[in-house]
Design a protein around this motif. Structure first.
Motif, PDB file in Angstrom:
ATOM      1  N   PRO A   1       0.806  -1.218   0.000  1.00 48.79           N
ATOM      2  CA  PRO A   1       0.000   0.000   0.000  1.00 48.79           C
ATOM      3  C   PRO A   1       0.838   1.267   0.000  1.00 48.79           C
ATOM      4  CG  PRO A   1      -0.037  -1.007   2.161  1.00 48.79           C
ATOM      5  CD  PRO A   1       0.721  -1.942   1.270  1.00 48.79           C
ATOM      6  N   ILE A   2       2.122   1.150   0.361  1.00 45.13           N
ATOM      7  CA  ILE A   2       2.962   2.343   0.413  1.00 45.13           C
ATOM      8  C   ILE A   2       3.725   2.469  -0.886  1.00 45.13           C
ATOM      9  CG2 ILE A   2       4.920   3.435   1.564  1.00 45.13           C
ATOM     10  CD1 ILE A   2       4.029   1.756   4.055  1.00 45.13           C
ATOM     11  N   SER A   3       3.324   3.431  -1.707  1.00 45.34           N
ATOM     12  CA  SER A   3       4.008   3.625  -2.972  1.00 45.34           C
ATOM     13  C   SER A   3       3.644   5.008  -3.496  1.00 45.34           C
ATOM     14  CB  SER A   3       3.583   2.529  -3.952  1.00 45.34           C
ATOM     15  OG  SER A   3       3.535   3.031  -5.250  1.00 45.34           O
ATOM     16  N   PRO A   4       4.660   5.775  -3.941  1.00 41.82           N
ATOM     17  CA  PRO A   4       4.363   7.113  -4.479  1.00 41.82           C
ATOM     18  C   PRO A   4       3.491   7.037  -5.721  1.00 41.82           C
ATOM     19  CG  PRO A   4       6.749   6.739  -4.312  1.00 41.82           C
ATOM     20  CD  PRO A   4       6.094   5.464  -3.957  1.00 41.82           C
ATOM     21  N   LEU A   5       3.508   5.876  -6.410  1.00 38.01           N
ATOM     22  CA  LEU A   5       2.702   5.735  -7.616  1.00 38.01           C
ATOM     23  C   LEU A   5       1.218   5.718  -7.287  1.00 38.01           C
ATOM     24  CD1 LEU A   5       4.976   3.009  -9.026  1.00 38.01           C
ATOM     25  CD2 LEU A   5       4.573   5.177 -10.152  1.00 38.01           C
ATOM     26  N   LYS A   6       0.899   5.426  -6.015  1.00 43.63           N
ATOM     27  CA  LYS A   6      -0.508   5.375  -5.633  1.00 43.63           C
ATOM     28  C   LYS A   6      -1.031   6.749  -5.236  1.00 43.63           C
ATOM     29  CE  LYS A   6      -1.307   0.633  -4.483  1.00 43.63           C
ATOM     30  NZ  LYS A   6       0.063   0.095  -4.514  1.00 43.63           N
ATOM     31  N   LEU A   7      -0.193   7.777  -5.342  1.00 38.34           N
ATOM     32  CA  LEU A   7      -0.643   9.103  -4.918  1.00 38.34           C
ATOM     33  C   LEU A   7      -1.893   9.551  -5.671  1.00 38.34           C
ATOM     34  CD1 LEU A   7       2.678  11.079  -4.393  1.00 38.34           C
ATOM     35  CD2 LEU A   7       0.951  10.537  -2.696  1.00 38.34           C
ATOM     36  N   SER A   8      -1.973   9.221  -6.972  1.00 35.45           N
ATOM     37  CA  SER A   8      -3.167   9.651  -7.709  1.00 35.45           C
ATOM     38  C   SER A   8      -4.403   8.898  -7.223  1.00 35.45           C
ATOM     39  CB  SER A   8      -2.960   9.456  -9.204  1.00 35.45           C
ATOM     40  OG  SER A   8      -2.726   8.102  -9.491  1.00 35.45           O
ATOM     41  N   VAL A   9      -4.221   7.618  -6.894  1.00 32.51           N
ATOM     42  CA  VAL A   9      -5.341   6.843  -6.349  1.00 32.51           C
ATOM     43  C   VAL A   9      -5.761   7.432  -4.999  1.00 32.51           C
ATOM     44  CG1 VAL A   9      -6.084   4.564  -5.578  1.00 32.51           C
ATOM     45  CG2 VAL A   9      -4.504   4.772  -7.494  1.00 32.51           C
TER      46      VAL A   9
ATOM     47  N   PHE B   1     -12.222  11.798  -1.819  1.00 33.78           N
ATOM     48  CA  PHE B   1     -13.639  12.079  -2.047  1.00 33.78           C
ATOM     49  C   PHE B   1     -14.536  11.042  -1.394  1.00 33.78           C
ATOM     50  CE2 PHE B   1     -12.174  14.300  -6.078  1.00 33.78           C
ATOM     51  CZ  PHE B   1     -12.175  15.521  -5.433  1.00 33.78           C
ATOM     52  N   GLU B   2     -13.967   9.859  -1.091  1.00 37.14           N
ATOM     53  CA  GLU B   2     -14.797   8.853  -0.429  1.00 37.14           C
ATOM     54  C   GLU B   2     -14.499   8.877   1.075  1.00 37.14           C
ATOM     55  OE1 GLU B   2     -13.604   5.694  -2.939  1.00 37.14           O
ATOM     56  OE2 GLU B   2     -14.461   6.801  -4.619  1.00 37.14           O
ATOM     57  N   ASN B   3     -13.821   7.842   1.536  1.00 39.54           N
ATOM     58  CA  ASN B   3     -13.576   7.814   2.974  1.00 39.54           C
ATOM     59  C   ASN B   3     -12.209   8.366   3.339  1.00 39.54           C
ATOM     60  OD1 ASN B   3     -16.055   6.530   3.300  1.00 39.54           O
ATOM     61  ND2 ASN B   3     -15.113   4.563   2.761  1.00 39.54           N
ATOM     62  N   GLY B   4     -11.452   8.722   2.318  1.00 32.26           N
ATOM     63  CA  GLY B   4     -10.081   9.154   2.580  1.00 32.26           C
ATOM     64  C   GLY B   4      -9.179   7.942   2.629  1.00 32.26           C
ATOM     65  N   PRO B   5      -7.902   8.121   2.213  1.00 33.63           N
ATOM     66  CA  PRO B   5      -6.970   6.996   2.252  1.00 33.63           C
ATOM     67  C   PRO B   5      -6.610   6.638   3.697  1.00 33.63           C
ATOM     68  CG  PRO B   5      -5.830   9.002   1.628  1.00 33.63           C
ATOM     69  CD  PRO B   5      -7.276   9.352   1.728  1.00 33.63           C
ATOM     70  N   ASP B   6      -6.083   5.456   3.833  1.00 37.81           N
ATOM     71  CA  ASP B   6      -5.544   5.059   5.129  1.00 37.81           C
ATOM     72  C   ASP B   6      -4.410   6.027   5.478  1.00 37.81           C
ATOM     73  OD1 ASP B   6      -5.227   2.282   6.944  1.00 37.81           O
ATOM     74  OD2 ASP B   6      -3.440   3.550   6.824  1.00 37.81           O
ATOM     75  N   MET B   7      -4.537   6.698   6.639  1.00 35.82           N
ATOM     76  CA  MET B   7      -3.615   7.803   6.910  1.00 35.82           C
ATOM     77  C   MET B   7      -2.155   7.375   6.928  1.00 35.82           C
ATOM     78  SD  MET B   7      -5.300  10.225   6.560  1.00 35.82           S
ATOM     79  CE  MET B   7      -4.505  11.728   6.967  1.00 35.82           C
ATOM     80  N   ALA B   8      -1.867   6.235   7.562  1.00 37.75           N
ATOM     81  CA  ALA B   8      -0.472   5.792   7.652  1.00 37.75           C
ATOM     82  C   ALA B   8       0.081   5.524   6.256  1.00 37.75           C
ATOM     83  CB  ALA B   8      -0.367   4.549   8.512  1.00 37.75           C
ATOM     84  N   ASP B   9      -0.685   4.774   5.450  1.00 37.66           N
ATOM     85  CA  ASP B   9      -0.242   4.476   4.082  1.00 37.66           C
ATOM     86  C   ASP B   9      -0.002   5.758   3.311  1.00 37.66           C
ATOM     87  OD1 ASP B   9      -0.515   1.875   4.661  1.00 37.66           O
ATOM     88  OD2 ASP B   9      -2.391   1.572   3.555  1.00 37.66           O
TER      89      ASP B   9
END
Lengths: 64, 261
Positions: free
Chosen positions: B207-215, B221-229
């Protein structure tokens, strides 16, 4: 009514498109030479909507 | 510091004269307008050009304003990044080829000032374009679909901005590294696309990846990403950007000798 609404909404698009075209043409006239013949780029800028001027800036213009 | 100021001014003038300061924001604004408008008029567009048999009834759910903003981001991920890469592929490689570099390298030049001045100017234009595009896009989304919580919108834009910072850093480092602009573009597009494909195929395992920043940007807009990730990914992106900066400075000074006269 839908058609006139669409035209109104797209008015800024036409303005930006025209602006891009003018910038590209002014640059084409001022620049000494381009990649490929100059008249060809003139045609592309005027004829191809939106993408024409962008193509000119990315490929046609000799930045280097 | 003085040298940096002079170089930054040179970069500014260059971007003004090759019209990058105008056409790159124009492209992002156009993309930002087209997405909400074409989403709004989708039923009519399909009606007139869709070649559907007479009497077809299609029920389209009206997209949420959040989905429209995420769709604009999708456009930026495809076309926007391509435009940015193509616009900045020649920043250093092209300068070496044209001879501008010879004029610069013949002087006692601080390569960190040289590289960072280019980096700063490219980032300013890229972020300005993305922000203007999202601003205009949101204006249209607001008119046609409705409003979005402003805090979520800001979080979305800033998360995406971090990703743009990373992309521009990759492009400039590639431009310093590669012998010409075309190869620089190919290398940076290759890195960005391949790593994104790998991340989307196998990415569920990390789950930790700079490539996921766009995701993560869209997930505000939904529940927000997992804060730690999210924070680890953002931190990793910052580390990568700093590394690419150092790499770019190092390579541009090492490859100064390859300049054509």
């Amino acid at each position: 009514m839908e058609e006139s609404k669409l035209l109104l909404l797209l008015l800024p698009v036409f303005i930006i498109q025209l602006g891009l075209m003018i910038f590209a043409l002014v640059d084409l006239i001022k620049i000494p030479y381009t990649n490929g013949p100059k008249w060809m780029w003139g045609v592309i800028i005027v004829v191809v909507n939106i993408i024409g001027p962008i193509l000119y800036f990315v490929i046609g213009r000799r930045n280097y | 510091m003085n040298q940096f100021g002079v170089l930054l001014k040179k970069e500014w003038r260059e971007n003004l004269r090759n019209y990058k300061i105008f056409w790159i924001p124009a492209v992002f604004i156009l993309l930002g307008i087209m997405e909400p408008v074409s989403n709004y008029f989708l039923p009519q567009i399909l009606d007139s050009v869709g070649n559907l048999p007479e009497g077809t009834v299609l029920e389209f759910p009206v997209p949420e304003p959040e989905q429209v903003m995420a769709a604009i981001m999708g456009q930026y991920q495809l076309l926007g990044l391509l435009i940015l890469v193509l616009a900045y592929m020649g920043t250093i490689a092209g300068e070496r080829k044209s001879g501008t570099a010879t004029l610069l390298y013949a002087r006692p030049l601080s390569f960190s000032a040289y590289f960072i001045s280019k980096w700063v100017m490219a980032q300013i234009i890229a972020l300005l374009s993305v922000w203007l595009g999202f601003l205009v896009g949101y204006y249209y989304t607001y008119l046609l679909f409705g409003s979005i919580d402003i805090m979520n919108l800001l979080r979305f834009v800033f998360t995406y901005s971090l990703w743009v910072l990373l992309v521009i850093s990759i492009v400039l480092a590639a431009s310093a590294w590669m012998p010409n602009a075309g190869l620089a573009a190919a290398a940076s597009l290759g890195i960005i696309i391949i790593s994104q494909v790998v991340d989307s195929l196998l990415g569920t395992y990390w789950p930790i990846s700079p490539l996921k920043l766009s995701v993560y940007a869209a997930s505000w807009f939904e529940n927000g990403p997992d804060m730690a990730d999210f924070w680890w990914s953002a931190g990793l992106a910052v580390v990568l950007i700093a590394f690419l900066l150092l790499l770019g400075i190092f390579i541009s000074s090492r490859k100064a000798a390859s300049t054509k006269v």
